[in-house]
Scaffold this active site. Structure first.
Site, mmCIF file in Angstrom:
data_model
loop_
_atom_site.group_PDB
_atom_site.id
_atom_site.type_symbol
_atom_site.label_atom_id
_atom_site.label_comp_id
_atom_site.label_asym_id
_atom_site.label_seq_id
_atom_site.Cartn_x
_atom_site.Cartn_y
_atom_site.Cartn_z
ATOM 1 N N ASN A 32 -0.186 -15.209 -15.852
ATOM 2 C CA ASN A 32 -0.571 -14.287 -16.928
ATOM 3 C C ASN A 32 0.649 -13.564 -17.511
ATOM 4 O OD1 ASN A 32 0.088 -12.483 -14.951
ATOM 5 N ND2 ASN A 32 -1.833 -11.353 -14.977
ATOM 6 N N ASN A 35 4.694 -10.680 -14.850
ATOM 7 C CA ASN A 35 6.073 -10.460 -14.377
ATOM 8 C C ASN A 35 6.946 -11.675 -14.688
ATOM 9 O OD1 ASN A 35 8.036 -8.829 -13.084
ATOM 10 N ND2 ASN A 35 7.854 -10.049 -11.215
ATOM 11 N N LEU A 59 -5.710 -14.607 -12.962
ATOM 12 C CA LEU A 59 -6.483 -15.250 -11.887
ATOM 13 C C LEU A 59 -7.784 -14.519 -11.584
ATOM 14 C CD1 LEU A 59 -4.314 -16.326 -8.843
ATOM 15 C CD2 LEU A 59 -5.860 -17.721 -10.191
ATOM 16 N N SER A 124 4.620 -13.243 3.632
ATOM 17 C CA SER A 124 5.950 -12.631 3.658
ATOM 18 C C SER A 124 6.307 -12.195 5.065
ATOM 19 C CB SER A 124 5.926 -11.405 2.729
ATOM 20 O OG SER A 124 7.073 -10.612 2.922
ATOM 21 N N TYR A 148 1.830 -3.054 -0.696
ATOM 22 C CA TYR A 148 2.174 -4.461 -0.909
ATOM 23 C C TYR A 148 2.045 -5.247 0.392
ATOM 24 C CZ TYR A 148 4.947 -8.687 -1.169
ATOM 25 O OH TYR A 148 5.359 -9.993 -1.055
ATOM 26 N N LYS A 152 -0.586 -8.533 1.747
ATOM 27 C CA LYS A 152 -0.255 -9.820 2.385
ATOM 28 C C LYS A 152 -0.997 -9.945 3.717
ATOM 29 C CE LYS A 152 2.229 -11.341 -0.865
ATOM 30 N NZ LYS A 152 1.739 -12.437 -1.688
ATOM 31 N N PHE A 176 11.065 -15.492 4.199
ATOM 32 C CA PHE A 176 12.058 -14.462 4.496
ATOM 33 C C PHE A 176 12.658 -14.019 3.148
ATOM 34 C CE2 PHE A 176 11.868 -13.646 8.984
ATOM 35 C CZ PHE A 176 10.774 -14.446 9.258
HETATM 36 P P1 NAD Z 1 7.272 -13.360 -9.325
HETATM 37 O O1 NAD Z 1 6.808 -12.015 -9.746
HETATM 38 O O2 NAD Z 1 8.510 -13.897 -9.933
HETATM 39 O O3 NAD Z 1 6.104 -14.428 -9.535
HETATM 40 C C1 NAD Z 1 4.739 -14.092 -9.419
HETATM 41 C C2 NAD Z 1 4.064 -14.579 -10.701
HETATM 42 O O4 NAD Z 1 2.661 -14.314 -10.612
HETATM 43 C C3 NAD Z 1 4.586 -13.889 -11.965
HETATM 44 O O5 NAD Z 1 4.989 -14.860 -12.892
HETATM 45 C C4 NAD Z 1 3.387 -13.094 -12.465
HETATM 46 O O6 NAD Z 1 3.362 -13.020 -13.881
HETATM 47 C C5 NAD Z 1 2.213 -13.881 -11.891
HETATM 48 N N1 NAD Z 1 0.997 -13.105 -11.658
HETATM 49 C C6 NAD Z 1 0.866 -11.933 -10.990
HETATM 50 N N2 NAD Z 1 -0.428 -11.557 -10.975
HETATM 51 C C7 NAD Z 1 -1.125 -12.525 -11.632
HETATM 52 C C8 NAD Z 1 -2.501 -12.707 -11.945
HETATM 53 N N3 NAD Z 1 -3.447 -11.815 -11.597
HETATM 54 N N4 NAD Z 1 -2.869 -13.818 -12.638
HETATM 55 C C9 NAD Z 1 -1.954 -14.733 -13.014
HETATM 56 N N5 NAD Z 1 -0.630 -14.607 -12.755
HETATM 57 C C10 NAD Z 1 -0.236 -13.517 -12.067
HETATM 58 O O7 NAD Z 1 7.399 -13.334 -7.726
HETATM 59 P P2 NAD Z 1 8.052 -14.406 -6.747
HETATM 60 O O8 NAD Z 1 9.298 -13.820 -6.199
HETATM 61 O O9 NAD Z 1 8.080 -15.745 -7.378
HETATM 62 O O10 NAD Z 1 6.976 -14.363 -5.587
HETATM 63 C C11 NAD Z 1 5.920 -15.311 -5.503
HETATM 64 C C12 NAD Z 1 5.045 -14.962 -4.320
HETATM 65 O O11 NAD Z 1 5.827 -14.942 -3.131
HETATM 66 C C13 NAD Z 1 4.366 -13.600 -4.392
HETATM 67 O O12 NAD Z 1 3.069 -13.718 -3.859
HETATM 68 C C14 NAD Z 1 5.230 -12.734 -3.511
HETATM 69 O O13 NAD Z 1 4.507 -11.663 -2.965
HETATM 70 C C15 NAD Z 1 5.647 -13.724 -2.440
HETATM 71 N N6 NAD Z 1 6.912 -13.373 -1.766
HETATM 72 C C16 NAD Z 1 8.033 -13.170 -2.509
HETATM 73 C C17 NAD Z 1 9.217 -12.824 -1.866
HETATM 74 C C18 NAD Z 1 10.463 -12.524 -2.657
HETATM 75 O O14 NAD Z 1 11.355 -11.868 -2.117
HETATM 76 N N7 NAD Z 1 10.601 -12.991 -3.893
HETATM 77 C C19 NAD Z 1 9.259 -12.733 -0.466
HETATM 78 C C20 NAD Z 1 8.090 -12.979 0.248
HETATM 79 C C21 NAD Z 1 6.908 -13.301 -0.404
HETATM 80 C C1 WQD Z 2 18.026 -6.617 1.589
HETATM 81 C C2 WQD Z 2 19.055 -5.719 2.238
HETATM 82 C C3 WQD Z 2 18.741 -3.386 1.801
HETATM 83 C C4 WQD Z 2 19.524 -3.459 -2.464
HETATM 84 C C5 WQD Z 2 12.163 -7.118 0.419
HETATM 85 C C6 WQD Z 2 10.725 -6.787 0.670
HETATM 86 C C7 WQD Z 2 10.077 -7.844 1.516
HETATM 87 C C8 WQD Z 2 10.266 -9.231 0.923
HETATM 88 C C9 WQD Z 2 11.703 -9.485 0.612
HETATM 89 C C10 WQD Z 2 8.384 -9.786 -0.463
HETATM 90 C C11 WQD Z 2 18.446 -4.447 2.834
HETATM 91 C C12 WQD Z 2 20.034 -3.866 1.209
HETATM 92 C C13 WQD Z 2 19.342 -3.835 -1.141
HETATM 93 C C14 WQD Z 2 20.632 -2.647 -2.821
HETATM 94 C C15 WQD Z 2 21.331 -2.664 -0.517
HETATM 95 N N1 WQD Z 2 9.572 -9.390 -0.318
HETATM 96 N N2 WQD Z 2 20.239 -3.450 -0.186
HETATM 97 N N3 WQD Z 2 21.506 -2.294 -1.827
HETATM 98 O O1 WQD Z 2 14.229 -5.113 1.863
HETATM 99 O O2 WQD Z 2 14.738 -7.246 3.140
HETATM 100 O O3 WQD Z 2 12.834 -7.179 1.649
HETATM 101 O O4 WQD Z 2 12.220 -8.407 -0.197
HETATM 102 O O5 WQD Z 2 7.556 -10.048 0.360
HETATM 103 O O6 WQD Z 2 8.719 -7.538 1.593
HETATM 104 O O7 WQD Z 2 10.664 -5.535 1.347
HETATM 105 O O8 WQD Z 2 15.112 -7.175 0.665
HETATM 106 O O9 WQD Z 2 16.785 -7.584 -1.085
HETATM 107 O O10 WQD Z 2 15.563 -5.364 -1.069
HETATM 108 O O11 WQD Z 2 17.227 -5.829 0.706
HETATM 109 O O12 WQD Z 2 22.130 -2.312 0.330
HETATM 110 O O13 WQD Z 2 20.826 -2.238 -3.971
HETATM 111 O O14 WQD Z 2 19.957 -5.269 1.222
HETATM 112 O O15 WQD Z 2 18.894 -2.094 2.336
HETATM 113 O O16 WQD Z 2 19.134 -4.165 4.014
HETATM 114 P P1 WQD Z 2 14.258 -6.573 1.909
HETATM 115 P P2 WQD Z 2 16.162 -6.480 -0.302
#
Ligand code: NAD
Ligand code: WQD
Length: 337
Positions: A32, A35, A59, A124, A148, A152, A176
């Site tokens: 959608n 983001n 969705l 996550s 958040y 999950k 990770f």
């Molecule tokens: P992202 O925000 O780049 O991608 C998510 C996408 O979902 C976006 O394009 C957004 O527009 C779309 N979206 C959100 N809500 C929606 C809805 N209701 N209907 C349709 N589309 C919708 O994020 P990402 O980094 O690609 O992460 C993807 C998934 O992985 C997420 O579920 C996130 O929680 C999980 N995740 C990400 C990380 C990370 O660090 N990037 C780490 C662990 C888990």
């Molecule tokens: C990494 C390290 C910060 C920014 C997050 C979410 C987690 C998962 C992954 C989705 C940390 C340090 C960061 C900055 C810094 N996402 N840092 N200066 O916190 O491990 O995890 O993303 O599920 O749920 O919490 O990732 O990239 O934010 O940080 O020093 O400007 O970098 O303190 O130690 P994090 P991060």
């Protein structure tokens, strides 16, 4: 037959779409753009095929979702769509529960209604918090410390319950810290506003959009005092999803959690050094106080991913920084024109 990729215009979804296409799968993207932007879809099509299907829909819109399952011959789903900013979720808890849980429940219902049994869910490592034992295995206790994180945790539970009694098989992939970009440099992470995550922040400093990095804390119980994480190349992560679909196609798993990490922990300073090598100049930084809510150290035990999916990561921190920098340098303002 096709795989439906929800959140397919996002960071991980767009890379996974490319890996799925390379593996010979038909892909239907749905997003959608809450983001992300249409530029990501165009870039994915340029890397794959101009015919890759894309549906702009929320969705949580049951009618739209029903239409997708009616129109396309979908037999498997990867569910990325979610809001993902930990800090933002504290201020907007209801939006996070509504979007992340509403999407997951609506999608699972539509899958059951249309007889689609195979689901890969984006979970996550946040569900582990600070584990007592590192590297962390899938058997470690789970919980959450932000709305958040709870979405999950709760999505995992909802899917576990659904798989118990409904014709649904799910792999919960616990990512990770995904970083890096496709080596072509045409898709990558494009965060809104000032990045919260380390590597996007570092790269925006490198490209001159931000002045300097603030390192949150240097008094952790780690070799150099800065916090340690398991950074994983987004293309390795994308390939893990292809392996997960293959595993689902070959056996009934019920509902099972799998870590997607490298098994290698890197400190913030090690990331900054690797980024400086990739960029070719030092990244300016200052040390400031710890960020509230941060954990000290975590990295994955990836053995179960190898056993269950036949997958292992192949790219190291230098590969991650090279490819992330290549994307950022070629697209200093992300997908914006
Ligand atoms: P992202 O925000 O780049 O991608 C998510 C996408 O979902 C976006 O394009 C957004 O527009 C779309 N979206 C959100 N809500 C929606 C809805 N209701 N209907 C349709 N589309 C919708 O994020 P990402 O980094 O690609 O992460 C993807 C998934 O992985 C997420 O579920 C996130 O929680 C999980 N995740 C990400 C990380 C990370 O660090 N990037 C780490 C662990 C888990
Ligand atoms: C990494 C390290 C910060 C920014 C997050 C979410 C987690 C998962 C992954 C989705 C940390 C340090 C960061 C900055 C810094 N996402 N840092 N200066 O916190 O491990 O995890 O993303 O599920 O749920 O919490 O990732 O990239 O934010 O940080 O020093 O400007 O970098 O303190 O130690 P994090 P991060």
């Amino acid at each position: 037959m096709a795989v439906l990729v929800t959140g397919g215009a996002g960071y991980i979804g767009s890379h996974t779409a490319v890996s799925l296409h390379e593996a010979g799968r038909e892909v239907v993207l749905l997003d959608n753009f809450s983001n992300s932007s249409s530029g990501a879809v165009e870039a994915v099509r340029a890397l794959t095929t101009p015919d890759m299907a894309f549906i702009e829909a929320d969705l949580r819109d049951g009618e739209a979702l029903d239409g997708v399952f009616q129109r396309y011959d979908i037999d498997e789903v990867i569910h990325f769509a979610a809001f993902k900013a930990v800090g933002e979720s504290v201020g907007r808890p209801l939006d996070y529960y509504d979007n992340n849980l509403g999407s997951t429940i609506g999608l699972a219902k539509a899958m059951v209604q249309h007889g689609v049994e195979r689901l890969v869910f984006s979970s996550s490592c946040t569900v582990y918090g600070q584990p007592d034992t590192i590297p962390v295995t899938e058997a470690a206790p789970t919980g959450a410390e932000s709305p958040y994180g709870w979405t999950k945790y709760m999505s995992e539970q909802i899917l576990r319950d659904a798989c118990e009694s409904l014709p649904l098989n799910t792999i919960l992939l616990r990512y990770f810290n995904p970083v890096g970009a496709h080596p072509e440099g045409t898709i990558g992470e494009d965060p809104n506003g000032i990045p919260n995550n380390l590597v996007p922040f570092v790269m925006q400093v490198a490209v001159g959009r931000l002045e300097k990095l603030r390192i949150f804390g240097s008094d952790y119980d780690t070799p150099d005092g800065t916090a340690v994480r398991d950074y994983i190349h987004v293309v390795d992560l994308a390939e893990g999803h292809v392996s997960a679909l293959d595993a689902l196609a070959s056996e009934s798993v019920g509902c099972t959690a799998v870590n997607l990490g490298t098994g290698v922990g890197s400190s913030v300073l090690e990331v900054v050094e690797a980024a400086s090598r990739a960029v070719g100049t030092p990244i300016p930084y200052e040390i400031v106080d710890r960020r509230s809510g941060d954990i000290e150290k975590i990295w994955a035990d990836p053995a179960h991913a190898t056993a269950a999916l036949g997958w292992t990561s192949t790219r190291d921190l230098d590969d991650m920084m090279r490819d992330h920098w290549n994307w950022q340098r070629s697209n200093p303002n992300g997908f914006a024109v």
